[in-house]
Design a protein around this motif. Structure first.
Motif, PDB file in Angstrom:
ATOM      1  N   LYS A 159       7.250  -4.108-125.591  1.00 33.27           N
ATOM      2  CA  LYS A 159       7.454  -2.652-125.719  1.00 33.27           C
ATOM      3  C   LYS A 159       8.834  -2.339-126.289  1.00 33.27           C
ATOM      4  N   ALA A 160       9.748  -3.288-126.181  1.00 37.09           N
ATOM      5  CA  ALA A 160      11.107  -3.056-126.681  1.00 37.09           C
ATOM      6  C   ALA A 160      11.082  -2.904-128.200  1.00 37.09           C
ATOM      7  N   LYS A 161      11.861  -1.942-128.689  1.00 40.04           N
ATOM      8  CA  LYS A 161      11.966  -1.786-130.146  1.00 40.04           C
ATOM      9  C   LYS A 161      12.922  -2.842-130.696  1.00 40.04           C
ATOM     10  N   ALA A 162      13.897  -3.214-129.874  1.00 39.76           N
ATOM     11  CA  ALA A 162      14.855  -4.247-130.273  1.00 39.76           C
ATOM     12  C   ALA A 162      15.320  -4.998-129.033  1.00 39.76           C
ATOM     13  N   ILE A 163      15.483  -6.294-129.186  1.00 38.47           N
ATOM     14  CA  ILE A 163      15.914  -7.153-128.073  1.00 38.47           C
ATOM     15  C   ILE A 163      17.202  -7.864-128.486  1.00 38.47           C
ATOM     16  N   GLY A 164      18.234  -7.696-127.687  1.00 38.77           N
ATOM     17  CA  GLY A 164      19.520  -8.326-128.010  1.00 38.77           C
ATOM     18  C   GLY A 164      19.618  -9.731-127.438  1.00 38.77           C
ATOM     19  N   CYS A 165      20.164 -10.651-128.228  1.00 36.13           N
ATOM     20  CA  CYS A 165      20.353 -12.033-127.787  1.00 36.13           C
ATOM     21  C   CYS A 165      21.679 -12.522-128.343  1.00 36.13           C
ATOM     22  N   GLN A 166      22.115 -13.672-127.837  1.00 41.75           N
ATOM     23  CA  GLN A 166      23.296 -14.286-128.437  1.00 41.75           C
ATOM     24  C   GLN A 166      22.844 -15.265-129.513  1.00 41.75           C
ATOM     25  N   GLU A 167      23.494 -15.163-130.664  1.00 47.24           N
ATOM     26  CA  GLU A 167      23.177 -15.990-131.818  1.00 47.24           C
ATOM     27  C   GLU A 167      23.130 -17.475-131.464  1.00 47.24           C
ATOM     28  N   TYR A 191      13.613 -18.253-128.621  1.00 46.07           N
ATOM     29  CA  TYR A 191      12.330 -17.774-128.062  1.00 46.07           C
ATOM     30  C   TYR A 191      11.977 -16.397-128.609  1.00 46.07           C
ATOM     31  N   CYS A 192      12.934 -15.480-128.523  1.00 52.22           N
ATOM     32  CA  CYS A 192      12.639 -14.082-128.853  1.00 52.22           C
ATOM     33  C   CYS A 192      12.355 -13.888-130.336  1.00 52.22           C
ATOM     34  N   SER A 193      13.015 -14.648-131.189  1.00 52.90           N
ATOM     35  CA  SER A 193      12.829 -14.446-132.627  1.00 52.90           C
ATOM     36  C   SER A 193      11.631 -15.210-133.172  1.00 52.90           C
ATOM     37  N   ASP A 194      10.959 -15.955-132.314  1.00 51.69           N
ATOM     38  CA  ASP A 194       9.772 -16.696-132.739  1.00 51.69           C
ATOM     39  C   ASP A 194       8.648 -15.710-133.100  1.00 51.69           C
ATOM     40  N   THR A 195       7.626 -16.219-133.753  1.00 48.92           N
ATOM     41  CA  THR A 195       6.505 -15.361-134.162  1.00 48.92           C
ATOM     42  C   THR A 195       5.720 -14.883-132.946  1.00 48.92           C
ATOM     43  N   TYR A 235       9.000 -12.272-130.522  1.00 48.20           N
ATOM     44  CA  TYR A 235       8.985 -10.864-130.924  1.00 48.20           C
ATOM     45  C   TYR A 235       9.515 -10.683-132.334  1.00 48.20           C
ATOM     46  N   GLY A 236       9.596 -11.774-133.073  1.00 51.57           N
ATOM     47  CA  GLY A 236       9.968 -11.740-134.492  1.00 51.57           C
ATOM     48  C   GLY A 236      11.250 -10.989-134.768  1.00 51.57           C
ATOM     49  N   ALA A 287      14.057  -9.315-132.399  1.00 56.94           N
ATOM     50  CA  ALA A 287      15.188 -10.036-131.800  1.00 56.94           C
ATOM     51  C   ALA A 287      16.412  -9.869-132.681  1.00 56.94           C
ATOM     52  N   ILE A 288      17.480  -9.349-132.101  1.00 57.79           N
ATOM     53  CA  ILE A 288      18.715  -9.118-132.842  1.00 57.79           C
ATOM     54  C   ILE A 288      19.781 -10.072-132.294  1.00 57.79           C
ATOM     55  N   ALA A 289      20.413 -10.828-133.190  1.00 58.14           N
ATOM     56  CA  ALA A 289      21.428 -11.793-132.758  1.00 58.14           C
ATOM     57  C   ALA A 289      22.811 -11.153-132.758  1.00 58.14           C
TER      58      ALA A 289
END
Ligand code: ARG
Length: 233
Positions: free
Chosen positions: A116-124, A131-135, A141-142, A145-147
């Motif tokens: 449901k998140a429009k954007a998910i913050g992670c550490q680069e 995990y989050c930037s995976d397909t 969540y492709g 995921a924001i690094a």
């Protein structure tokens, strides 16, 4: 200890990213502290060496060891197959879990809602980002995921509404929630991980020495004592 083939004689250079409390962080007087810093100090002592902290971006920690600029990588560093291709790991010294930080009034109530998140913050460069930037097929969540360069910056993006959730290791998550009002941690064993120390594939002698020292510190309770000092159960 010249035969250990160190970056600098008499020193143990530890590559880390010191913005990951309680594992590694800076002190007010420009020094370093945290679980990893203390364990590494004890390891260095056992090897008759002085610890030097090489603070850098998290995504450079492994390459710094690969390129012979640092002796060990210790950064709440999760063991995974991809990383094993580039460095050797010691035995595990503690565990972590990926946690989700959301605003207290978030509609995201569990990991199942993370989509449901429009954007998910992670550490680069972290496993959380991997995990989050995976397909979507792979459970990620492709592009959502924001690094960010570090956890604190990701959490700042959360408090200012630029992202709707932050995925990060549980102990830093606790620290960031303590330091910022209006945030909470979702209880989801998102992914259990093991932390270990990375050593160059070209330096088996150092791997052996560090592993031996680490295991002595695990066996005599020093590691647990250090963990308990920073993480209250
Ligand atoms: N455990 C995660 C990983 O290995 C995050 C580590 C981040 N560490 C740091 N010092 N910033 O990818």
């Amino acid at each position: 200890v010249a035969e250990l083939n160190l970056v600098e004689d008499g020193k143990l250079h530890m590559a880390t990213n010191a913005s990951f409390p309680p594992y590694e962080m800076t002190t007010d007087d420009g020094g370093y502290e945290g679980i990893d810093v203390e364990i590494a100090t004890e390891i260095a002592k056992k090897l008759g060496l002085e610890l030097v902290v090489d603070d850098m971006e998290f995504s450079s920690v492994i390459t710094s060891v690969q390129n012979g600029k640092s002796d060990i990588a210790m950064a709440g560093l999760t063991v995974n197959e991809e990383r094993k291709k580039n460095i050797n790991f010691t035995d595990t010294y503690t565990k972590g879990v990926q946690s989700i930080i959301v605003p207290e009034d978030s509609e995201i109530a569990s990991v199942d809602d993370l989509g449901k998140a429009k954007a998910i913050g992670c550490q680069e460069g972290t496993t959380g980002y991997i995990y989050c930037s995976d397909t979507e097929e792979n459970g990620g969540y492709g592009d959502k995921a924001i690094a960010y360069p570090d956890g604190a910056t990701a959490v700042q993006a959360l408090t200012t509404g630029k992202v709707d959730a932050v995925v990060i290791d549980n102990a830093p998550a606790q620290e960031f929630v303590k330091a910022n009002k209006g945030l909470k941690i979702l209880d989801t064993a998102y992914a259990e991980e093991e932390y270990a120390i990375g050593v160059s594939k070209k330096n088996d002698l150092l791997l052996e020495a560090v592993n031996k020292a680490l295991n002595e510190l695990i066996e005599d309770g020093t590691v647990q004592k250090i963990v308990d000092k920073y993480i209250q159960a």
